[in-house]
Design a protein around this motif. Structure first.
Motif, mmCIF file in Angstrom:
data_model
loop_
_atom_site.group_PDB
_atom_site.id
_atom_site.type_symbol
_atom_site.label_atom_id
_atom_site.label_comp_id
_atom_site.label_asym_id
_atom_site.label_seq_id
_atom_site.Cartn_x
_atom_site.Cartn_y
_atom_site.Cartn_z
ATOM 1 N N PRO A 248 32.237 41.996 53.397
ATOM 2 C CA PRO A 248 31.828 43.481 53.153
ATOM 3 C C PRO A 248 32.880 44.367 52.828
ATOM 4 C CG PRO A 248 31.647 42.925 55.469
ATOM 5 C CD PRO A 248 32.075 41.691 54.780
ATOM 6 N N LEU A 249 33.900 44.190 52.303
ATOM 7 C CA LEU A 249 35.130 45.034 51.777
ATOM 8 C C LEU A 249 34.393 46.287 50.846
ATOM 9 C CD1 LEU A 249 38.126 45.894 51.731
ATOM 10 C CD2 LEU A 249 38.185 44.373 49.892
ATOM 11 N N VAL A 250 34.719 47.422 51.080
ATOM 12 C CA VAL A 250 34.039 48.234 50.419
ATOM 13 C C VAL A 250 35.336 49.187 49.794
ATOM 14 C CG1 VAL A 250 32.421 50.523 50.284
ATOM 15 C CG2 VAL A 250 32.322 48.872 52.153
ATOM 16 N N ALA A 251 35.356 49.201 48.348
ATOM 17 C CA ALA A 251 36.506 50.158 47.831
ATOM 18 C C ALA A 251 35.701 51.341 47.220
ATOM 19 C CB ALA A 251 36.824 49.297 46.638
ATOM 20 N N PHE A 252 36.583 52.289 47.525
ATOM 21 C CA PHE A 252 35.934 53.647 47.161
ATOM 22 C C PHE A 252 36.983 54.370 46.152
ATOM 23 C CE2 PHE A 252 34.168 53.227 51.370
ATOM 24 C CZ PHE A 252 32.683 53.782 51.227
ATOM 25 N N THR A 253 36.338 55.252 45.172
ATOM 26 C CA THR A 253 36.915 55.890 44.376
ATOM 27 C C THR A 253 37.110 57.461 44.987
ATOM 28 O OG1 THR A 253 36.806 54.923 42.586
ATOM 29 C CG2 THR A 253 37.193 57.238 42.324
ATOM 30 N N VAL A 254 38.128 57.873 45.480
ATOM 31 C CA VAL A 254 38.126 59.438 46.110
ATOM 32 C C VAL A 254 38.860 60.215 44.972
ATOM 33 C CG1 VAL A 254 39.247 60.755 47.900
ATOM 34 C CG2 VAL A 254 38.680 58.212 48.129
ATOM 35 N N PRO A 255 37.960 61.111 44.416
ATOM 36 C CA PRO A 255 38.347 61.903 43.465
ATOM 37 C C PRO A 255 39.476 62.864 44.042
ATOM 38 C CG PRO A 255 36.053 62.114 43.703
ATOM 39 C CD PRO A 255 36.609 61.343 44.824
ATOM 40 N N GLY A 256 40.201 63.532 43.047
ATOM 41 C CA GLY A 256 41.188 64.486 43.650
ATOM 42 C C GLY A 256 40.781 65.693 44.097
ATOM 43 N N GLY A 257 39.589 66.025 43.725
ATOM 44 C CA GLY A 257 39.092 67.366 44.189
ATOM 45 C C GLY A 257 38.263 67.312 45.741
ATOM 46 N N ALA A 258 38.359 66.045 45.945
ATOM 47 C CA ALA A 258 37.557 65.860 47.435
ATOM 48 C C ALA A 258 38.532 66.588 48.636
ATOM 49 C CB ALA A 258 37.299 64.298 47.517
ATOM 50 N N ASP A 259 37.703 66.772 49.541
ATOM 51 C CA ASP A 259 38.430 67.082 50.766
ATOM 52 C C ASP A 259 39.215 66.092 51.458
ATOM 53 O OD1 ASP A 259 39.089 68.303 53.424
ATOM 54 O OD2 ASP A 259 37.012 68.594 53.706
ATOM 55 N N LEU A 260 40.424 65.871 50.903
ATOM 56 C CA LEU A 260 41.178 64.617 51.334
ATOM 57 C C LEU A 260 41.850 64.633 52.568
ATOM 58 C CD1 LEU A 260 43.655 64.790 48.060
ATOM 59 C CD2 LEU A 260 41.401 63.617 48.415
ATOM 60 N N ARG A 261 42.102 65.788 53.163
ATOM 61 C CA ARG A 261 42.375 65.943 54.687
ATOM 62 C C ARG A 261 41.302 65.336 55.475
ATOM 63 N NH1 ARG A 261 46.296 68.375 56.812
ATOM 64 N NH2 ARG A 261 46.745 69.717 55.029
ATOM 65 N N ALA A 262 39.997 65.889 55.535
ATOM 66 C CA ALA A 262 38.744 65.330 56.236
ATOM 67 C C ALA A 262 38.727 63.951 55.948
ATOM 68 C CB ALA A 262 37.547 66.261 55.808
ATOM 69 N N ILE A 263 38.567 63.378 55.007
ATOM 70 C CA ILE A 263 38.525 61.981 54.411
ATOM 71 C C ILE A 263 39.457 61.032 55.294
ATOM 72 C CG2 ILE A 263 38.536 60.198 52.682
ATOM 73 C CD1 ILE A 263 37.251 62.349 50.715
ATOM 74 N N LYS A 264 40.819 61.556 55.150
ATOM 75 C CA LYS A 264 41.917 60.711 55.950
ATOM 76 C C LYS A 264 41.822 60.981 57.297
ATOM 77 C CE LYS A 264 46.271 61.464 54.605
ATOM 78 N NZ LYS A 264 47.510 62.013 53.921
ATOM 79 N N GLU A 265 41.097 61.934 57.967
ATOM 80 C CA GLU A 265 40.896 62.022 59.291
ATOM 81 C C GLU A 265 39.821 61.109 59.675
ATOM 82 O OE1 GLU A 265 39.986 66.267 60.006
ATOM 83 O OE2 GLU A 265 42.518 66.819 59.943
ATOM 84 N N LEU A 266 38.871 61.069 58.929
ATOM 85 C CA LEU A 266 37.503 60.285 59.256
ATOM 86 C C LEU A 266 38.056 58.655 59.106
ATOM 87 C CD1 LEU A 266 34.793 59.531 59.956
ATOM 88 C CD2 LEU A 266 34.268 59.717 57.528
ATOM 89 N N LEU A 267 38.849 58.498 58.078
ATOM 90 C CA LEU A 267 39.389 56.999 57.914
ATOM 91 C C LEU A 267 40.099 56.642 59.203
ATOM 92 C CD1 LEU A 267 40.336 56.916 54.103
ATOM 93 C CD2 LEU A 267 38.566 55.732 55.451
#
Length: 185
Positions: A143-162
């Motif tokens: 169950p490996l999930v590969a995500f595309t993270v758009p440049g305009g996304a909230d990168l800091r919050a995504i990194k914190e969640l990961l």
């Protein structure tokens, strides 16, 4: 990405990752024009035992195409990137390098079987859904999930969640294609 050496030999179906060879029926208006562009890489000791990955791409010229899906195995490329390719005598399109960045990042998340999410790829999607991220699951067995993270996304919050998810034993993750903005977030 480096270009393949002097034209890699065509691999048998058994040597290629188990990915569908046809675009899905809901793949959009360019689906009939799409080609598979194959990427060759050295398998990692801790990774899946594949040496190639085929990604759907929309041809832009005789030797360039835009990558249309998120890579599970290939590092250094993201959905939306423009790649140059060569076509071998068997009609197989091999990546020869990236021509233009998309501004997107690629993040892979593998839920831990003994963690609170179990092997549930849907639970991974649910955690990242508030950011509007779309992803693909490698298989039910893996169950490996590969995500595309758009440049305009909230990168800091995504990194914190990961990072929080990894610290709390939900998953392991890796960023296989990062932008400067990702690094600065």
């Amino acid at each position: 990405m480096s270009s393949p050496d002097a034209g890699p030999p065509r691999l048998s179906r058994d040597e290629r990752p188990p990915r569908d060879e046809r675009p899905s029926p809901d793949a959009g208006p360019d689906a009939g024009r799409r080609i598979k562009v194959w990427f060759r890489f050295v398998p990692r000791e801790d990774g899946l035992p594949y040496e190639t990955e085929g990604l759907w791409a929309t041809p832009l010229s005789a030797d360039t195409a835009r990558v249309d899906n998120v890579p599970f195995l290939q590092d250094g490329v993201a959905e939306g990137e423009t790649v140059r390719f060569t076509t071998d005598a068997d009609g197989v399109h091999w990546s020869a390098g990236r021509v233009a960045d998309s501004g997107n990042c690629t993040v892979r998340v593998l839920p831990l079987p003994d963690g609170p999410l179990g092997r549930d790829a849907r639970a991974v999607h649910e955690r990242l859904a508030p950011f509007g991220l779309g992803g693909e699951v490698f298989s039910a067995d893996f169950p490996l999930v590969a995500f595309t993270v758009p440049g305009g996304a909230d990168l800091r919050a995504i990194k914190e969640l990961l990072v929080r998810g990894e610290e709390e034993g939900w998953w392991h993750f890796e960023v296989s294609c990062a932008t400067e903005a990702w690094g600065e977030a």
